[in-house]
Motif scaffolding. Structure first.
Motif, PDB file in Angstrom:
ATOM      1  N   ALA A 174     -13.840  -6.058 -61.609  1.00  0.00           N
ATOM      2  CA  ALA A 174     -13.633  -7.489 -61.867  1.00  0.00           C
ATOM      3  C   ALA A 174     -13.699  -8.296 -60.572  1.00  0.00           C
ATOM      4  O   ALA A 174     -13.364  -7.805 -59.490  1.00  0.00           O
ATOM      5  CB  ALA A 174     -12.285  -7.704 -62.549  1.00  0.00           C
ATOM      6  N   LEU A 180     -12.117 -13.144 -69.089  1.00  0.00           N
ATOM      7  CA  LEU A 180     -11.771 -11.943 -69.844  1.00  0.00           C
ATOM      8  C   LEU A 180     -12.075 -12.149 -71.323  1.00  0.00           C
ATOM      9  O   LEU A 180     -11.673 -13.154 -71.919  1.00  0.00           O
ATOM     10  CB  LEU A 180     -10.284 -11.611 -69.669  1.00  0.00           C
ATOM     11  N   ALA A 254      -4.690 -10.837 -63.043  1.00  0.00           N
ATOM     12  CA  ALA A 254      -5.235 -11.114 -64.370  1.00  0.00           C
ATOM     13  C   ALA A 254      -4.333 -12.127 -65.067  1.00  0.00           C
ATOM     14  O   ALA A 254      -3.110 -12.077 -64.947  1.00  0.00           O
ATOM     15  CB  ALA A 254      -5.319  -9.833 -65.192  1.00  0.00           C
ATOM     16  N   SER A 317     -14.634  -8.073 -68.316  1.00  0.00           N
ATOM     17  CA  SER A 317     -14.475  -9.048 -67.245  1.00  0.00           C
ATOM     18  C   SER A 317     -15.875  -9.458 -66.803  1.00  0.00           C
ATOM     19  O   SER A 317     -16.643  -8.624 -66.316  1.00  0.00           O
ATOM     20  CB  SER A 317     -13.694  -8.440 -66.072  1.00  0.00           C
TER      21      SER A 317
END
Length: 355
Positions: A174, A180, A254, A317
């Motif tokens: 990522a 996402l 995230a 991702s």
């Protein structure tokens, strides 16, 4: 819930033979970390592209400039009482790890451990047949395997696949600014908890079977998109656990926007009624300190974030410019509920959940 599922196999219940079902059988993440601590040593050949370093979905070994071998194994105890459906679910879950690396499955080996003196041979045969049928849909043979007599029924597969070395998609790739995307809705563990208590409706059972036997085939096409930087599948550690693995692997933060996360019908209310697996609380105990929950989230959010997903969806991702193409791949292959659920940002490798 308005109706209770009637078990066609009564009084035999496969789930009564096991202490846990599906990916809820996984060892808790904190315990697993202790077990694996220091186990990354030993001989590591340069051809091993992916090993255990980031808790990825499968191992990948480079064969030549055009091919790499993807190898994985997965097995568990019954999540449902129907032996044929148990076999289908276990096989679908095992094959998913190859798709999650961007690979095309080519062959499987069966892992069969059964209480032979307690289960009729016909029941064991139905489990194996369910796995064979899923492998047939995936276009691969079950070319062998291993069987043992066991106290608890266990079924799964070793699965091998092929991928171009340049198209391997790890859970650690990522990039800051990525979006996402989640391929399947959450709530499998909740439905399985209700089933074990014989409180799952017919509609809920159909949902459970449909989502857990849907092969994650979009992984192959997703790996071919330049804008896709990381792939993983959401399984036993729940969305929060696998999002954290993605964050740790990339060394980034995230962010999940809870209002955008797709859920299976009715599971939010079911959590409020107490249908939560023990694995959900074990998961949270293992990684909850790394999750920042915003104020104002529903009281059920924590349990659903840590809910173990047997044969769960792909977590992608990707570059913001690739989102439309990613969603098209999912839609074209029948994943109508795939949705954008968050983003990746600069910051320490933690998970933040917003409203």
């Amino acid at each position: 819930m308005t109706a209770t599922l009637m078990n066609p196999l009564a009084p035999l219940r496969l789930t009564s033979f096991s202490h846990g079902g599906g990916c809820g059988c996984k060892i808790a993440p904190g315990v697993l970390s202790e077990i694996l601590k220091g186990s990354a040593g030993g001989f590591i050949p340069p051809e091993l592209i992916v090993g255990i370093e980031t808790a990825d979905d499968a191992a990948v070994y480079k064969l030549n400039d055009e091919q790499a071998l993807v190898a994985t194994t997965d097995f568990f105890m019954p999540i449902v009482d129907d032996p044929y459906q148990f076999g289908r679910i276990a096989a679908t879950n095992a094959i998913s790890d190859v798709y999650a690396m961007g690979g095309k499955p080519i062959m499987a080996l069966a892992l069969v451990a059964m209480p032979v003196g307690q289960l009729p041979v016909e029941v064991i045969g139905d489990i194996v047949r369910g796995g064979q049928d899923v492998c047939r849909v995936a276009g691969i043979p079950i070319a062998g395997g291993h069987t043992i007599d066991s106290v608890e029924p266990i079924y799964g597969l070793v699965v091998m696949g092929l991928v171009h070395p340049d198209q391997v998609r790890r859970n650690a790739g990522a990039k800051a600014g990525d979006v996402l995307v989640l391929g399947k809705p959450l709530g499998v563990g909740v439905l399985s908890a209700a089933l074990k208590k014989e409180q799952l409706s017919e509609a809920g059972y159909r949902q459970l079977i449909d989502t857990t036997t849907r092969l994650n085939t979009p992984g192959i096409a997703l790996a071919g998109l330049d804008g896709v930087h990381a792939l993983t599948d959401v399984t036993g550690f729940g969305l929060a656990g696998h999002a954290l693995e993605l964050a740790r692997g990339a060394g980034l933060a995230a962010v999940i926007e809870w209002s955008r996360v797709p859920l299976l019908d009715g599971v939010d209310a079911m959590v409020a009624e107490g249908f939560v697996t023990g694995a959900s609380s074990r998961n949270w105990a293992g990684y909850g300190a790394e999750v920042d929950l915003a104020d104002g989230l529903p009281s059920t959010a924590q349990a659903l974030l840590s809910d173990p997903q047997t044969s769960g969806g792909l977590l992608v991702s990707c570059d913001a410019g690739a989102v439309a193409a990613v969603l098209k791949v999912f839609r074209d292959e029948g994943f109508a509920l795939a949705a954008v659920i968050g983003r990746v940002e600069q910051g320490p490798p933690t998970l933040r959940v917003t409203r």
